[in-house]
Scaffold this motif. Structure first.
Motif, PDB file in Angstrom:
ATOM      1  N   UNK A   9     -68.690 -43.111  -6.936  1.00 14.05           N
ATOM      2  CA  UNK A   9     -68.311 -42.458  -8.195  1.00 14.05           C
ATOM      3  C   UNK A   9     -66.799 -42.276  -8.245  1.00 14.05           C
ATOM      4  N   UNK A  10     -66.216 -41.810  -7.151  1.00 14.44           N
ATOM      5  CA  UNK A  10     -64.770 -41.633  -7.091  1.00 14.44           C
ATOM      6  C   UNK A  10     -64.053 -42.968  -7.264  1.00 14.44           C
ATOM      7  N   UNK A  11     -64.553 -44.006  -6.601  1.00 17.03           N
ATOM      8  CA  UNK A  11     -63.935 -45.327  -6.688  1.00 17.03           C
ATOM      9  C   UNK A  11     -63.982 -45.859  -8.115  1.00 17.03           C
ATOM     10  N   UNK A  12     -65.105 -45.686  -8.789  1.00 17.24           N
ATOM     11  CA  UNK A  12     -65.235 -46.125 -10.183  1.00 17.24           C
ATOM     12  C   UNK A  12     -64.225 -45.400 -11.069  1.00 17.24           C
ATOM     13  N   UNK A  13     -64.118 -44.081 -10.919  1.00 20.50           N
ATOM     14  CA  UNK A  13     -63.180 -43.310 -11.743  1.00 20.50           C
ATOM     15  C   UNK A  13     -61.732 -43.690 -11.449  1.00 20.50           C
ATOM     16  N   UNK A  14     -61.420 -43.930 -10.175  1.00 24.36           N
ATOM     17  CA  UNK A  14     -60.064 -44.323  -9.808  1.00 24.36           C
ATOM     18  C   UNK A  14     -59.708 -45.679 -10.409  1.00 24.36           C
ATOM     19  N   UNK A  15     -60.620 -46.660 -10.320  1.00 26.81           N
ATOM     20  CA  UNK A  15     -60.342 -47.988 -10.873  1.00 26.81           C
ATOM     21  C   UNK A  15     -60.204 -47.939 -12.385  1.00 26.81           C
ATOM     22  N   UNK A  16     -60.984 -47.097 -13.037  1.00 27.84           N
ATOM     23  CA  UNK A  16     -60.883 -46.935 -14.487  1.00 27.84           C
ATOM     24  C   UNK A  16     -59.517 -46.333 -14.847  1.00 27.84           C
ATOM     25  N   UNK A  17     -59.043 -45.384 -14.059  1.00 26.51           N
ATOM     26  CA  UNK A  17     -57.733 -44.778 -14.289  1.00 26.51           C
ATOM     27  C   UNK A  17     -56.619 -45.799 -14.095  1.00 26.51           C
ATOM     28  N   UNK A  18     -56.724 -46.624 -13.048  1.00 25.42           N
ATOM     29  CA  UNK A  18     -55.709 -47.652 -12.787  1.00 25.42           C
ATOM     30  C   UNK A  18     -55.664 -48.648 -13.931  1.00 25.42           C
ATOM     31  N   UNK A  19     -56.834 -49.068 -14.414  1.00 18.26           N
ATOM     32  CA  UNK A  19     -56.887 -50.025 -15.522  1.00 18.26           C
ATOM     33  C   UNK A  19     -56.228 -49.431 -16.769  1.00 18.26           C
ATOM     34  N   UNK A  20     -56.527 -48.175 -17.070  1.00 20.95           N
ATOM     35  CA  UNK A  20     -55.958 -47.535 -18.261  1.00 20.95           C
ATOM     36  C   UNK A  20     -54.441 -47.448 -18.152  1.00 20.95           C
ATOM     37  N   UNK A  21     -53.937 -47.101 -16.982  1.00 24.01           N
ATOM     38  CA  UNK A  21     -52.479 -46.994 -16.822  1.00 24.01           C
ATOM     39  C   UNK A  21     -51.801 -48.352 -16.902  1.00 24.01           C
ATOM     40  N   UNK A  22     -52.390 -49.382 -16.309  1.00 26.16           N
ATOM     41  CA  UNK A  22     -51.754 -50.699 -16.369  1.00 26.16           C
ATOM     42  C   UNK A  22     -51.796 -51.262 -17.784  1.00 26.16           C
ATOM     43  N   UNK A  23     -52.828 -50.953 -18.532  1.00 23.73           N
ATOM     44  CA  UNK A  23     -52.898 -51.417 -19.921  1.00 23.73           C
ATOM     45  C   UNK A  23     -51.831 -50.736 -20.767  1.00 23.73           C
ATOM     46  N   UNK A  24     -51.640 -49.436 -20.555  1.00 27.95           N
ATOM     47  CA  UNK A  24     -50.606 -48.728 -21.308  1.00 27.95           C
ATOM     48  C   UNK A  24     -49.219 -49.230 -20.932  1.00 27.95           C
ATOM     49  N   UNK A  25     -49.019 -49.545 -19.657  1.00 24.80           N
ATOM     50  CA  UNK A  25     -47.729 -50.070 -19.235  1.00 24.80           C
ATOM     51  C   UNK A  25     -47.468 -51.454 -19.829  1.00 24.80           C
ATOM     52  N   UNK A  26     -48.543 -52.186 -20.114  1.00 24.88           N
ATOM     53  CA  UNK A  26     -48.399 -53.512 -20.727  1.00 24.88           C
ATOM     54  C   UNK A  26     -48.194 -53.420 -22.229  1.00 24.88           C
ATOM     55  N   UNK A  28     -50.509 -51.968 -24.415  1.00 25.32           N
ATOM     56  CA  UNK A  28     -51.768 -51.860 -25.157  1.00 25.32           C
ATOM     57  C   UNK A  28     -52.180 -50.401 -25.231  1.00 25.32           C
ATOM     58  N   UNK A  29     -52.575 -49.964 -26.415  1.00 24.14           N
ATOM     59  CA  UNK A  29     -52.964 -48.574 -26.606  1.00 24.14           C
ATOM     60  C   UNK A  29     -54.438 -48.387 -26.293  1.00 24.14           C
ATOM     61  N   UNK A  30     -54.838 -47.145 -26.079  1.00 26.42           N
ATOM     62  CA  UNK A  30     -56.251 -46.867 -25.872  1.00 26.42           C
ATOM     63  C   UNK A  30     -56.975 -47.043 -27.205  1.00 26.42           C
ATOM     64  N   UNK A  31     -58.216 -47.418 -27.152  1.00 24.75           N
ATOM     65  CA  UNK A  31     -58.982 -47.658 -28.371  1.00 24.75           C
ATOM     66  C   UNK A  31     -58.775 -49.043 -28.946  1.00 24.75           C
ATOM     67  N   UNK A  49     -53.390 -62.943 -24.907  1.00 24.21           N
ATOM     68  CA  UNK A  49     -54.818 -62.803 -25.208  1.00 24.21           C
ATOM     69  C   UNK A  49     -55.647 -62.427 -23.978  1.00 24.21           C
ATOM     70  N   UNK A  50     -55.358 -63.011 -22.825  1.00 19.93           N
ATOM     71  CA  UNK A  50     -56.116 -62.713 -21.614  1.00 19.93           C
ATOM     72  C   UNK A  50     -55.970 -61.270 -21.177  1.00 19.93           C
ATOM     73  N   UNK A  51     -54.732 -60.768 -21.156  1.00 18.81           N
ATOM     74  CA  UNK A  51     -54.526 -59.370 -20.753  1.00 18.81           C
ATOM     75  C   UNK A  51     -55.040 -58.411 -21.818  1.00 18.81           C
ATOM     76  N   UNK A  52     -55.007 -58.829 -23.057  1.00  8.57           N
ATOM     77  CA  UNK A  52     -55.548 -57.998 -24.134  1.00  8.57           C
ATOM     78  C   UNK A  52     -57.053 -57.820 -23.960  1.00  8.57           C
ATOM     79  N   UNK A  53     -57.755 -58.902 -23.645  1.00 11.52           N
ATOM     80  CA  UNK A  53     -59.205 -58.817 -23.436  1.00 11.52           C
ATOM     81  C   UNK A  53     -59.547 -58.000 -22.198  1.00 11.52           C
ATOM     82  N   UNK A  54     -58.641 -57.934 -21.228  1.00 13.19           N
ATOM     83  CA  UNK A  54     -58.884 -57.108 -20.044  1.00 13.19           C
ATOM     84  C   UNK A  54     -58.755 -55.623 -20.364  1.00 13.19           C
ATOM     85  N   UNK A  55     -58.040 -55.290 -21.430  1.00 12.48           N
ATOM     86  CA  UNK A  55     -57.790 -53.892 -21.780  1.00 12.48           C
ATOM     87  C   UNK A  55     -58.592 -53.397 -22.981  1.00 12.48           C
ATOM     88  N   UNK A  56     -59.279 -54.260 -23.662  1.00 11.45           N
ATOM     89  CA  UNK A  56     -59.913 -53.859 -24.919  1.00 11.45           C
ATOM     90  C   UNK A  56     -61.314 -53.291 -24.710  1.00 11.45           C
TER      91      UNK A  56
END
Length: 77
Positions: A9-26, A28-31, A49-56
């Motif tokens: 559970x912790x690992x899942x939440x951590x990876x989700x947090x990392x993905x959200x931060x890297x998308x914002x740094x790239x 891409x906004x949330x939502x 397009x590839x990085x966009x699909x990773x964050x959408x």
């Protein structure tokens, strides 16, 4: 809860947090909806397009609309 249950559970939440931060740094906004990523090619932004699909987030699929070829209207009176 046992330790072996909380680790995934912790690992899942951590990876989700990392993905959200890297998308914002790239930039891409949330939502961000995946249908928006498909429109990047229209503006010669294929490289994003590839990085966009990773964050959408996947678009919600509407229920199938039933269309009839004709209808009969009866007026009671």
């Amino acid at each position: 809860m046992s330790r072996w249950v909380t680790i995934p559970i912790f690992l899942f939440l951590f990876l989700d947090w990392v993905k959200a931060n890297s998308c914002e740094e790239s930039g891409f906004t949330s939502g961000l909806l995946c249908s928006s990523c498909d429109k990047l090619a229209d503006n010669n932004l294929d490289l994003l397009e590839g990085s966009c699909h990773a964050c959408c987030e996947k678009d919600q699929v509407e229920d199938a609309v039933v269309k009839y070829s004709s209808a009969l209207l009866k007026v009671c009176g």
